[in-house]
Design a protein around this motif. Structure first.
Motif, PDB file in Angstrom:
ATOM      1  N   LYS A 182       0.804  -1.215   0.000  1.00 54.04           N
ATOM      2  CA  LYS A 182       0.000   0.000   0.000  1.00 54.04           C
ATOM      3  C   LYS A 182       0.843   1.273   0.000  1.00 54.04           C
ATOM      4  CE  LYS A 182      -3.555   2.467   2.607  1.00 54.04           C
ATOM      5  NZ  LYS A 182      -4.430   2.462   3.806  1.00 54.04           N
ATOM      6  N   PRO A 183       1.886   1.402   0.850  1.00 52.01           N
ATOM      7  CA  PRO A 183       2.690   2.631   0.791  1.00 52.01           C
ATOM      8  C   PRO A 183       3.341   2.855  -0.566  1.00 52.01           C
ATOM      9  CG  PRO A 183       3.140   1.411   2.809  1.00 52.01           C
ATOM     10  CD  PRO A 183       2.323   0.506   1.938  1.00 52.01           C
ATOM     11  N   VAL A 184       3.812   1.765  -1.185  1.00 52.86           N
ATOM     12  CA  VAL A 184       4.485   1.911  -2.479  1.00 52.86           C
ATOM     13  C   VAL A 184       3.515   2.404  -3.539  1.00 52.86           C
ATOM     14  CG1 VAL A 184       5.750   0.703  -4.279  1.00 52.86           C
ATOM     15  CG2 VAL A 184       6.160   0.140  -1.880  1.00 52.86           C
ATOM     16  N   PHE A 185       2.371   1.716  -3.656  1.00 48.38           N
ATOM     17  CA  PHE A 185       1.399   2.108  -4.668  1.00 48.38           C
ATOM     18  C   PHE A 185       0.731   3.440  -4.324  1.00 48.38           C
ATOM     19  CE2 PHE A 185       1.611  -2.516  -5.372  1.00 48.38           C
ATOM     20  CZ  PHE A 185       1.923  -2.504  -6.728  1.00 48.38           C
ATOM     21  N   ASN A 187       2.238   6.018  -2.878  1.00 48.81           N
ATOM     22  CA  ASN A 187       3.159   7.050  -3.331  1.00 48.81           C
ATOM     23  C   ASN A 187       3.206   7.130  -4.848  1.00 48.81           C
ATOM     24  OD1 ASN A 187       4.123   8.146  -0.874  1.00 48.81           O
ATOM     25  ND2 ASN A 187       5.427   6.372  -0.561  1.00 48.81           N
ATOM     26  N   LEU A 188       3.090   5.980  -5.530  1.00 48.44           N
ATOM     27  CA  LEU A 188       3.089   5.985  -6.994  1.00 48.44           C
ATOM     28  C   LEU A 188       1.890   6.744  -7.534  1.00 48.44           C
ATOM     29  CD1 LEU A 188       4.295   4.985  -9.665  1.00 48.44           C
ATOM     30  CD2 LEU A 188       2.946   2.902  -9.397  1.00 48.44           C
ATOM     31  N   ILE A 189       0.713   6.451  -6.973  1.00 42.94           N
ATOM     32  CA  ILE A 189      -0.498   7.156  -7.418  1.00 42.94           C
ATOM     33  C   ILE A 189      -0.426   8.634  -7.038  1.00 42.94           C
ATOM     34  CG2 ILE A 189      -2.991   7.283  -7.107  1.00 42.94           C
ATOM     35  CD1 ILE A 189      -2.966   4.243  -6.701  1.00 42.94           C
ATOM     36  N   ALA A 190       0.086   8.919  -5.835  1.00 42.18           N
ATOM     37  CA  ALA A 190       0.235  10.326  -5.428  1.00 42.18           C
ATOM     38  C   ALA A 190       1.194  11.057  -6.355  1.00 42.18           C
ATOM     39  CB  ALA A 190       0.716  10.397  -3.984  1.00 42.18           C
ATOM     40  N   GLY A 191       2.275  10.380  -6.777  1.00 43.15           N
ATOM     41  CA  GLY A 191       3.203  11.012  -7.709  1.00 43.15           C
ATOM     42  C   GLY A 191       2.548  11.348  -9.031  1.00 43.15           C
ATOM     43  N   LEU A 192       1.720  10.436  -9.536  1.00 45.66           N
ATOM     44  CA  LEU A 192       1.001  10.720 -10.781  1.00 45.66           C
ATOM     45  C   LEU A 192       0.012  11.871 -10.592  1.00 45.66           C
ATOM     46  CD1 LEU A 192       0.329   7.076 -12.038  1.00 45.66           C
ATOM     47  CD2 LEU A 192       1.991   8.721 -12.938  1.00 45.66           C
ATOM     48  N   GLN A 193      -0.675  11.901  -9.460  1.00 41.78           N
ATOM     49  CA  GLN A 193      -1.606  13.003  -9.191  1.00 41.78           C
ATOM     50  C   GLN A 193      -0.877  14.334  -9.126  1.00 41.78           C
ATOM     51  OE1 GLN A 193      -3.494  11.110  -5.646  1.00 41.78           O
ATOM     52  NE2 GLN A 193      -5.402  11.657  -6.651  1.00 41.78           N
ATOM     53  N   ILE A 194       0.274  14.372  -8.460  1.00 42.50           N
ATOM     54  CA  ILE A 194       1.029  15.609  -8.357  1.00 42.50           C
ATOM     55  C   ILE A 194       1.541  16.043  -9.726  1.00 42.50           C
ATOM     56  CG2 ILE A 194       3.206  16.561  -7.480  1.00 42.50           C
ATOM     57  CD1 ILE A 194       2.675  15.102  -4.875  1.00 42.50           C
ATOM     58  N   GLU A 217      13.036  19.205  -4.090  1.00 39.51           N
ATOM     59  CA  GLU A 217      13.136  17.960  -4.848  1.00 39.51           C
ATOM     60  C   GLU A 217      11.836  17.182  -4.712  1.00 39.51           C
ATOM     61  OE1 GLU A 217      16.037  13.984  -5.042  1.00 39.51           O
ATOM     62  OE2 GLU A 217      16.335  15.532  -3.507  1.00 39.51           O
ATOM     63  N   ILE A 218      11.401  16.580  -5.831  1.00 38.47           N
ATOM     64  CA  ILE A 218      10.229  15.717  -5.844  1.00 38.47           C
ATOM     65  C   ILE A 218      10.667  14.373  -6.403  1.00 38.47           C
ATOM     66  CG2 ILE A 218       7.886  15.365  -6.687  1.00 38.47           C
ATOM     67  CD1 ILE A 218       7.586  18.350  -6.967  1.00 38.47           C
ATOM     68  N   THR A 219      10.645  13.338  -5.576  1.00 34.84           N
ATOM     69  CA  THR A 219      11.034  12.003  -6.007  1.00 34.84           C
ATOM     70  C   THR A 219       9.784  11.146  -6.186  1.00 34.84           C
ATOM     71  OG1 THR A 219      11.265  11.075  -3.786  1.00 34.84           O
ATOM     72  CG2 THR A 219      13.145  12.297  -4.663  1.00 34.84           C
ATOM     73  N   SER A 220       9.994   9.862  -6.421  1.00 34.02           N
ATOM     74  CA  SER A 220       8.862   8.955  -6.611  1.00 34.02           C
ATOM     75  C   SER A 220       8.192   8.566  -5.296  1.00 34.02           C
ATOM     76  CB  SER A 220       9.329   7.689  -7.336  1.00 34.02           C
ATOM     77  OG  SER A 220      10.359   7.047  -6.596  1.00 34.02           O
ATOM     78  N   SER A 221       8.763   8.931  -4.153  1.00 35.83           N
ATOM     79  CA  SER A 221       8.164   8.542  -2.877  1.00 35.83           C
ATOM     80  C   SER A 221       8.088   9.674  -1.853  1.00 35.83           C
ATOM     81  CB  SER A 221       8.952   7.379  -2.258  1.00 35.83           C
ATOM     82  OG  SER A 221      10.315   7.733  -2.086  1.00 35.83           O
ATOM     83  N   LEU A 237       4.942  11.719  -0.374  1.00 34.60           N
ATOM     84  CA  LEU A 237       4.103  12.276  -1.437  1.00 34.60           C
ATOM     85  C   LEU A 237       2.629  12.274  -1.056  1.00 34.60           C
ATOM     86  CD1 LEU A 237       5.599  10.852  -4.755  1.00 34.60           C
ATOM     87  CD2 LEU A 237       5.429  13.237  -4.097  1.00 34.60           C
ATOM     88  N   THR A 238       2.192  11.209  -0.387  1.00 35.47           N
ATOM     89  CA  THR A 238       0.778  11.111  -0.048  1.00 35.47           C
ATOM     90  C   THR A 238       0.335  12.205   0.919  1.00 35.47           C
ATOM     91  OG1 THR A 238       1.399   9.507   1.679  1.00 35.47           O
ATOM     92  CG2 THR A 238       0.697   8.627  -0.439  1.00 35.47           C
ATOM     93  N   TRP A 239       1.280  12.786   1.677  1.00 31.40           N
ATOM     94  CA  TRP A 239       0.908  13.841   2.633  1.00 31.40           C
ATOM     95  C   TRP A 239       0.320  15.035   1.896  1.00 31.40           C
ATOM     96  CZ3 TRP A 239       1.620  18.878   3.868  1.00 31.40           C
ATOM     97  CH2 TRP A 239       1.299  19.278   5.169  1.00 31.40           C
ATOM     98  N   PHE A 240       0.886  15.397   0.747  1.00 32.20           N
ATOM     99  CA  PHE A 240       0.408  16.564   0.005  1.00 32.20           C
ATOM    100  C   PHE A 240      -0.952  16.312  -0.642  1.00 32.20           C
ATOM    101  CE2 PHE A 240       4.944  17.358   0.263  1.00 32.20           C
ATOM    102  CZ  PHE A 240       4.982  18.717   0.540  1.00 32.20           C
ATOM    103  N   ILE A 241      -1.343  15.054  -0.778  1.00 28.95           N
ATOM    104  CA  ILE A 241      -2.659  14.742  -1.323  1.00 28.95           C
ATOM    105  C   ILE A 241      -3.711  14.687  -0.223  1.00 28.95           C
ATOM    106  CG2 ILE A 241      -3.963  13.050  -2.670  1.00 28.95           C
ATOM    107  CD1 ILE A 241      -1.834  14.524  -4.255  1.00 28.95           C
ATOM    108  N   GLU A 242      -3.316  14.288   0.977  1.00 24.32           N
ATOM    109  CA  GLU A 242      -4.266  14.038   2.048  1.00 24.32           C
ATOM    110  C   GLU A 242      -4.377  15.171   3.059  1.00 24.32           C
ATOM    111  OE1 GLU A 242      -2.803  10.495   3.759  1.00 24.32           O
ATOM    112  OE2 GLU A 242      -3.312   9.197   2.045  1.00 24.32           O
ATOM    113  N   ASN A 243      -3.480  16.154   3.044  1.00 27.10           N
ATOM    114  CA  ASN A 243      -3.475  17.196   4.077  1.00 27.10           C
ATOM    115  C   ASN A 243      -3.474  18.580   3.421  1.00 27.10           C
ATOM    116  OD1 ASN A 243      -2.847  15.646   6.792  1.00 27.10           O
ATOM    117  ND2 ASN A 243      -1.506  14.774   5.231  1.00 27.10           N
TER     118      ASN A 243
END
Length: 382
Positions: A182-185, A187-194, A217-221, A237-243
């Motif tokens: 779940k954390p890997v995917f 962050n992957l989905i969050a990266g695509l959203q960003i 810097e923006i990485t894949s995770s 990455l998921t923090w910027f989508i959820e907060n």
């Protein structure tokens, strides 16, 4: 018999030495030539040189492996050793192809970033392109590496059998694997959203967890935020989508800055406005948009004056606000010192004279009907 054995042994030796020796020698020549070509193109900044640098190094390892495979097939090697050797070569070729694709993606990324430089005054469009390019390139590189590793592992019969077993029991194992990944995917989905929606971009000014900083810097995770005091804040990455967070440069880098001063009621606002205009016009950090002085609040002790100015970016706005405070206070100290806040106390004349009057008599301080005094109503005599 001995002569026949020697002849057969010599024929066998030649059957191995000639094809393998030729393949190794030719492979070394190809390896040396391609690496020499890559070194020759190093430092040259035109398109052909960049393309050669990208493909030359992986090909320097892939082509010798191909030649070695042809050489092995030309030998009288038995089936099982030959198949094992060719299997190892195929795995090496998969690695070389994955390496070449990753370098190609990196080269395309570098070309796009080079075409859209952020070293300009208004770099909003460039920062948007940089963010999309870097995030998407990281996702594509990760997918290429994952695909290469999968292809290499699936070339082993035992791994294919394990894969078939996992697919047969995909219910529980799939659930466990999904929870673990779940954390890997995420962050992957969050990266695509960003990358697509871009709530943040490189060099954006943000407020994260109460910290002011820039997106470094923006990485894949994760995302690295460069805090103003040289610290680095690492955020998933998921923090910027959820907060929720503040982005000061979402649409434009221009900022409004405020400086508040508590002053006396006698402050001359016309002089304050003229001085603020002079301060702004003499400071190169002011962008010429906003320069306003207003009384925004009052209290029993004074008034609150808001000095509103504008700048090209948040850094200039902060420095301009500090300069406005300092220069305005200096101006008021020199020209209108009575405008600075102070405490007042007014005493009337009667109160002052009463301080020196004679103390009151006992009759003046006794209340009617006091217990220790004479009765309020005197009794009548018979």
């Amino acid at each position: 018999m001995a002569l026949a054995a020697l002849l057969q042994e010599g024929a066998t030796w030649r059957g191995f030495a000639l094809p393998l020796g030729s393949a190794v020698l030719l492979g070394l020549l190809v390896w040396w030539g391609l690496l020499a070509l890559a070194r020759r193109m190093d430092g040259r900044d035109y398109r052909r040189a960049r393309i050669v640098r990208v493909i030359a190094v992986p090909l320097a390892f892939a082509l010798p492996l191909v030649l070695l495979a042809f050489g092995l097939e030309a030998t009288p090697l038995r089936e099982r050793p030959l198949e094992a050797s060719l299997h190892a070569i195929r795995i090496g070729l998969v690695g070389c192809v994955s390496w070449l694709l990753v370098r190609a993606v990196a080269a395309v990324e570098a070309a796009i970033l080079r075409k859209h430089s952020m070293e300009v005054a208004d770099n909003l469009a460039a920062r948007r392109i940089h963010t999309q390019t870097r995030v998407l390139s990281r996702v594509v590189m990760g997918a290429i590496i994952l695909l290469g590793v999968s292809v290499a592992l699936l070339s082993f019969p035992a791994v294919r059998q394990i894969g078939a077993t996992l697919l047969a029991s995909a219910g529980i194992i799939g659930l466990v694997a999904g929870i673990a990944a779940k954390p890997v995917f995420g962050n992957l989905i969050a990266g695509l959203q960003i990358a697509l929606t871009q709530p943040i971009r490189l060099d954006d000014v943000v407020i994260v967890e109460g910290e002011w900083g820039r997106i470094e810097e923006i990485t894949s995770s994760f995302v690295v935020v460069h805090i103003w005091d040289e610290r680095r804040l690492v955020v998933p990455l998921t923090w910027f989508i959820e907060n929720p967070f503040q982005n000061w440069t979402r649409r434009s880098a221009q900022m409004l800055g405020t400086a508040f001063l508590w002053l006396d009621y006698r402050v001359p606002m016309a002089a304050v406005r003229a001085q603020l205009q002079a301060i702004c016009e003499s400071d190169e950090r002011w962008d010429g948009r906003v320069c306003v002085s207003q009384i925004t609040d009052t209290s029993e002790r004074g008034v609150q004056v808001r000095l509103l100015v504008s700048a090209r970016n948040s850094g200039d706005a902060f420095d301009l606000r500090c300069a406005v405070r300092e220069r305005m206070i200096d101006f008021l100290l020199r020209e209108y010192p009575e405008s600075l806040p102070r405490l007042r106390a007014e005493l009337d004349r009667q109160t002052v004279e009463g301080r020196h009057a004679a103390p009151p008599s006992e009759a003046q301080t006794r209340s009617p009907g006091a217990e220790d005094g004479p009765p309020a109503v005197q009794p009548q005599a018979d």
